[in-house]
Scaffold this active site. Structure first.
Site, mmCIF file in Angstrom:
data_model
loop_
_atom_site.group_PDB
_atom_site.id
_atom_site.type_symbol
_atom_site.label_atom_id
_atom_site.label_comp_id
_atom_site.label_asym_id
_atom_site.label_seq_id
_atom_site.Cartn_x
_atom_site.Cartn_y
_atom_site.Cartn_z
ATOM 1 N N SER A 44 0.833 -1.202 0.000
ATOM 2 C CA SER A 44 0.000 0.000 0.000
ATOM 3 C C SER A 44 0.865 1.249 0.000
ATOM 4 C CB SER A 44 -1.036 0.035 1.118
ATOM 5 O OG SER A 44 -2.036 0.974 0.764
ATOM 6 N N HIS B 5 3.269 14.629 5.711
ATOM 7 C CA HIS B 5 3.151 16.067 5.476
ATOM 8 C C HIS B 5 3.741 16.734 6.715
ATOM 9 C CE1 HIS B 5 0.490 15.052 2.179
ATOM 10 N NE2 HIS B 5 -0.118 14.235 3.023
ATOM 11 N N CYS C 146 -1.616 -3.585 3.677
ATOM 12 C CA CYS C 146 -2.479 -4.697 3.290
ATOM 13 C C CYS C 146 -1.687 -5.983 3.491
ATOM 14 C CB CYS C 146 -2.888 -4.577 1.830
ATOM 15 S SG CYS C 146 -3.812 -3.076 1.462
#
Length: 160
Positions: free
Chosen positions: A73, A78, A93
């Site tokens: 995944s 940020h 996953c």
């Protein structure tokens, strides 16, 4: 071959998403794009992820956003250096990747002193029932014994 319709079953979990807020990040390299990218790649490596690619962007005057795409995944970040704050997503996953290790690596490398971790099982049908999300805050760095991280992964009691 006939296409099988999706069964909307609330117990069909396809992945786990950890949403991590890291506060009071004190590392002086917090606005260095190369260091942030290397930190994210190291987190992916230590979590046993299969790295596909990465992309990072440095904002002016400060701040960085980036993603590491992995076979399992993704990891995304940020940063707001002016607030000593980073928002991190670790979406996994399968059962090979250790998302908790990725969180530990990033918390340590960024020098986070406080954190909030939310955990959500991602999958088919569960969102309709509103059963999948939970959060817990901690007033210490995330480490190997972090009760917040153990709780977010379903391994602890919920005491931060």
């Amino acid at each position: 071959m006939a296409i099988q319709p999706l069964r909307l079953d609330p117990i069909t979990v396809l992945g786990k998403q950890l949403v991590i807020e890291l506060f009071d990040c004190v590392d002086t390299r917090f606005d260095d794009i190369q260091w942030i990218e290397e930190s994210m790649l190291e987190a992916a490596r230590q979590a046993n992820a299969t790295i596909i690619t990465s992309a990072f962007h440095k904002f002016s005057p400060i701040g960085i956003s980036g993603v590491v795409v992995i076979a399992e995944s993704h990891l995304a970040i940020h940063t707001w250096p002016e607030y000593g704050y980073a928002a991190v997503d670790v979406f996994t996953c399968g059962d090979v990747l250790d998302g908790a290790q990725a969180v530990r690596v990033l918390s340590e490398r960024l020098g986070s002193q406080r954190h909030l971790i939310s955990s959500m099982d991602r999958g088919l049908g569960g969102h309709r029932l509103g059963l999948l999300s939970r959060s817990l805050a901690g007033n210490a760095p995330v480490d190997g014994d972090s009760p917040t991280l153990r709780w977010a992964l379903g391994q602890g009691t919920g005491v931060a």
